[in-house]
Design a protein around this motif. Structure first.
Motif, PDB file in Angstrom:
ATOM      1  N   UNK A 222      14.828  -8.600  -7.163  1.00 11.03           N
ATOM      2  CA  UNK A 222      15.665  -7.545  -6.612  1.00 11.03           C
ATOM      3  C   UNK A 222      14.979  -6.854  -5.432  1.00 11.03           C
ATOM      4  N   UNK A 223      13.662  -6.745  -5.492  1.00 16.65           N
ATOM      5  CA  UNK A 223      12.934  -6.041  -4.442  1.00 16.65           C
ATOM      6  C   UNK A 223      13.068  -6.773  -3.109  1.00 16.65           C
ATOM      7  N   UNK A 224      13.067  -8.115  -3.163  1.00 12.38           N
ATOM      8  CA  UNK A 224      13.242  -8.876  -1.924  1.00 12.38           C
ATOM      9  C   UNK A 224      14.653  -8.740  -1.382  1.00 12.38           C
ATOM     10  N   UNK A 225      15.631  -8.564  -2.262  1.00 10.07           N
ATOM     11  CA  UNK A 225      17.007  -8.331  -1.804  1.00 10.07           C
ATOM     12  C   UNK A 225      17.075  -7.015  -1.037  1.00 10.07           C
ATOM     13  N   UNK A 226      16.418  -5.968  -1.558  1.00 13.10           N
ATOM     14  CA  UNK A 226      16.368  -4.682  -0.844  1.00 13.10           C
ATOM     15  C   UNK A 226      15.696  -4.849   0.512  1.00 13.10           C
ATOM     16  N   UNK A 227      14.606  -5.614   0.544  1.00  7.66           N
ATOM     17  CA  UNK A 227      13.895  -5.822   1.800  1.00  7.66           C
ATOM     18  C   UNK A 227      14.757  -6.576   2.808  1.00  7.66           C
ATOM     19  N   UNK A 228      15.462  -7.591   2.353  1.00  9.54           N
ATOM     20  CA  UNK A 228      16.337  -8.364   3.248  1.00  9.54           C
ATOM     21  C   UNK A 228      17.455  -7.481   3.793  1.00  9.54           C
ATOM     22  N   UNK A 229      18.073  -6.677   2.934  1.00 14.47           N
ATOM     23  CA  UNK A 229      19.142  -5.788   3.400  1.00 14.47           C
ATOM     24  C   UNK A 229      18.576  -4.743   4.367  1.00 14.47           C
ATOM     25  N   UNK A 230      17.375  -4.256   4.105  1.00  5.58           N
ATOM     26  CA  UNK A 230      16.730  -3.300   5.022  1.00  5.58           C
ATOM     27  C   UNK A 230      16.514  -3.938   6.391  1.00  5.58           C
ATOM     28  N   UNK A 231      16.083  -5.174   6.415  1.00  8.96           N
ATOM     29  CA  UNK A 231      15.859  -5.888   7.674  1.00  8.96           C
ATOM     30  C   UNK A 231      17.177  -6.071   8.416  1.00  8.96           C
ATOM     31  N   UNK A 232      18.203  -6.510   7.711  1.00 11.15           N
ATOM     32  CA  UNK A 232      19.511  -6.720   8.338  1.00 11.15           C
ATOM     33  C   UNK A 232      20.072  -5.404   8.867  1.00 11.15           C
ATOM     34  N   UNK A 233      19.934  -4.329   8.091  1.00  8.72           N
ATOM     35  CA  UNK A 233      20.421  -3.016   8.536  1.00  8.72           C
ATOM     36  C   UNK A 233      19.699  -2.566   9.810  1.00  8.72           C
ATOM     37  N   UNK A 234      18.400  -2.802   9.866  1.00  7.41           N
ATOM     38  CA  UNK A 234      17.626  -2.424  11.056  1.00  7.41           C
ATOM     39  C   UNK A 234      18.044  -3.250  12.259  1.00  7.41           C
ATOM     40  N   UNK A 235      18.286  -4.528  12.062  1.00  8.30           N
ATOM     41  CA  UNK A 235      18.706  -5.393  13.171  1.00  8.30           C
ATOM     42  C   UNK A 235      20.074  -4.964  13.694  1.00  8.30           C
ATOM     43  N   UNK A 236      20.997  -4.674  12.794  1.00  5.67           N
ATOM     44  CA  UNK A 236      22.320  -4.200  13.212  1.00  5.67           C
ATOM     45  C   UNK A 236      22.198  -2.867  13.945  1.00  5.67           C
ATOM     46  N   UNK A 237      21.379  -1.966  13.422  1.00  5.51           N
ATOM     47  CA  UNK A 237      21.195  -0.659  14.055  1.00  5.51           C
ATOM     48  C   UNK A 237      20.592  -0.789  15.444  1.00  5.51           C
ATOM     49  N   UNK A 238      19.591  -1.621  15.592  1.00  6.28           N
ATOM     50  CA  UNK A 238      18.949  -1.801  16.894  1.00  6.28           C
ATOM     51  C   UNK A 238      19.897  -2.460  17.883  1.00  6.28           C
ATOM     52  N   UNK A 239      20.641  -3.442  17.418  1.00  4.38           N
ATOM     53  CA  UNK A 239      21.609  -4.118  18.281  1.00  4.38           C
ATOM     54  C   UNK A 239      22.705  -3.151  18.728  1.00  4.38           C
ATOM     55  N   UNK A 240      23.159  -2.304  17.823  1.00  4.77           N
ATOM     56  CA  UNK A 240      24.176  -1.305  18.182  1.00  4.77           C
ATOM     57  C   UNK A 240      23.610  -0.256  19.133  1.00  4.77           C
ATOM     58  N   UNK A 241      22.330   0.082  18.952  1.00  9.56           N
ATOM     59  CA  UNK A 241      21.715   1.086  19.823  1.00  9.56           C
ATOM     60  C   UNK A 241      21.733   0.638  21.280  1.00  9.56           C
ATOM     61  N   UNK A 242      21.634  -0.669  21.497  1.00 11.49           N
ATOM     62  CA  UNK A 242      21.687  -1.184  22.870  1.00 11.49           C
ATOM     63  C   UNK A 242      23.032  -0.901  23.521  1.00 11.49           C
ATOM     64  N   UNK A 243      24.058  -0.701  22.717  1.00 13.32           N
ATOM     65  CA  UNK A 243      25.407  -0.412  23.231  1.00 13.32           C
ATOM     66  C   UNK A 243      25.787   1.063  23.114  1.00 13.32           C
ATOM     67  N   UNK A 244      24.882   1.902  22.599  1.00 17.54           N
ATOM     68  CA  UNK A 244      25.211   3.313  22.397  1.00 17.54           C
ATOM     69  C   UNK A 244      25.145   4.138  23.679  1.00 17.54           C
TER      70      UNK A 244
ATOM     71  N   UNK B 274      12.302  -8.309  11.751  1.00 17.31           N
ATOM     72  CA  UNK B 274      13.178  -7.544  12.639  1.00 17.31           C
ATOM     73  C   UNK B 274      13.026  -7.930  14.093  1.00 17.31           C
ATOM     74  N   UNK B 275      11.794  -8.112  14.546  1.00 17.32           N
ATOM     75  CA  UNK B 275      11.538  -8.513  15.934  1.00 17.32           C
ATOM     76  C   UNK B 275      12.205  -9.856  16.221  1.00 17.32           C
ATOM     77  N   UNK B 276      11.999 -10.796  15.335  1.00 16.14           N
ATOM     78  CA  UNK B 276      12.561 -12.138  15.528  1.00 16.14           C
ATOM     79  C   UNK B 276      14.085 -12.087  15.536  1.00 16.14           C
ATOM     80  N   UNK B 277      14.671 -11.382  14.594  1.00 15.81           N
ATOM     81  CA  UNK B 277      16.133 -11.335  14.500  1.00 15.81           C
ATOM     82  C   UNK B 277      16.766 -10.533  15.634  1.00 15.81           C
ATOM     83  N   UNK B 278      16.132  -9.454  16.073  1.00 16.16           N
ATOM     84  CA  UNK B 278      16.660  -8.696  17.218  1.00 16.16           C
ATOM     85  C   UNK B 278      16.582  -9.541  18.483  1.00 16.16           C
ATOM     86  N   UNK B 279      15.501 -10.276  18.654  1.00 19.88           N
ATOM     87  CA  UNK B 279      15.399 -11.168  19.814  1.00 19.88           C
ATOM     88  C   UNK B 279      16.486 -12.229  19.776  1.00 19.88           C
ATOM     89  N   UNK B 280      16.745 -12.789  18.590  1.00 19.24           N
ATOM     90  CA  UNK B 280      17.802 -13.800  18.453  1.00 19.24           C
ATOM     91  C   UNK B 280      19.177 -13.183  18.711  1.00 19.24           C
TER      92      UNK B 280
END
Length: 109
Positions: A1-23, A66-72
């Protein structure tokens, strides 16, 4: 379960950073809200993950992935160019995250 939380945290950060580029400096409402909610969720989930894993390891995995996914995402969504040194750096980051998860005794599996 802890890795699921970590994965969702990573995805949330990537979405947030990607959206910030459009804010547009947090002047556009929808991308700004997506950023704020995404970062809030990411940090909340990270706080739960750090109860079970060392904070240094958690942060290394979270930031590296996060770095890898934001770059992608930037490459796919915004047409950001990635030259050979950028790609080599991304490969090194992926290698580091894999080494931590697969080989390090610092991570409780």
């Amino acid at each position: 379960m802890i890795y699921a939380f970590l994965i969702v945290a990573i995805v949330a950060e990537v979405i947030a950073t990607t959206a910030m580029a459009r804010s547009d400096g947090f002047t556009r409402l929808v991308p700004s809200l997506i950023s704020l909610v995404g970062y809030g969720l990411a940090f909340y989930l990270l706080s739960l993950v750090t109860r079970s894993m060392p904070v240094g390891i958690v942060y290394a995995i979270w930031s590296g992935a996060g770095i890898v996914l934001v770059a992608a995402a930037s490459w796919l969504l915004y047409g950001q160019k990635l030259d050979l040194p950028a790609i080599a750096g991304i490969v090194l980051i992926i290698t580091g995250v894999l080494m931590i998860n697969l080989l390090s005794k610092s991570v409780s599996h």
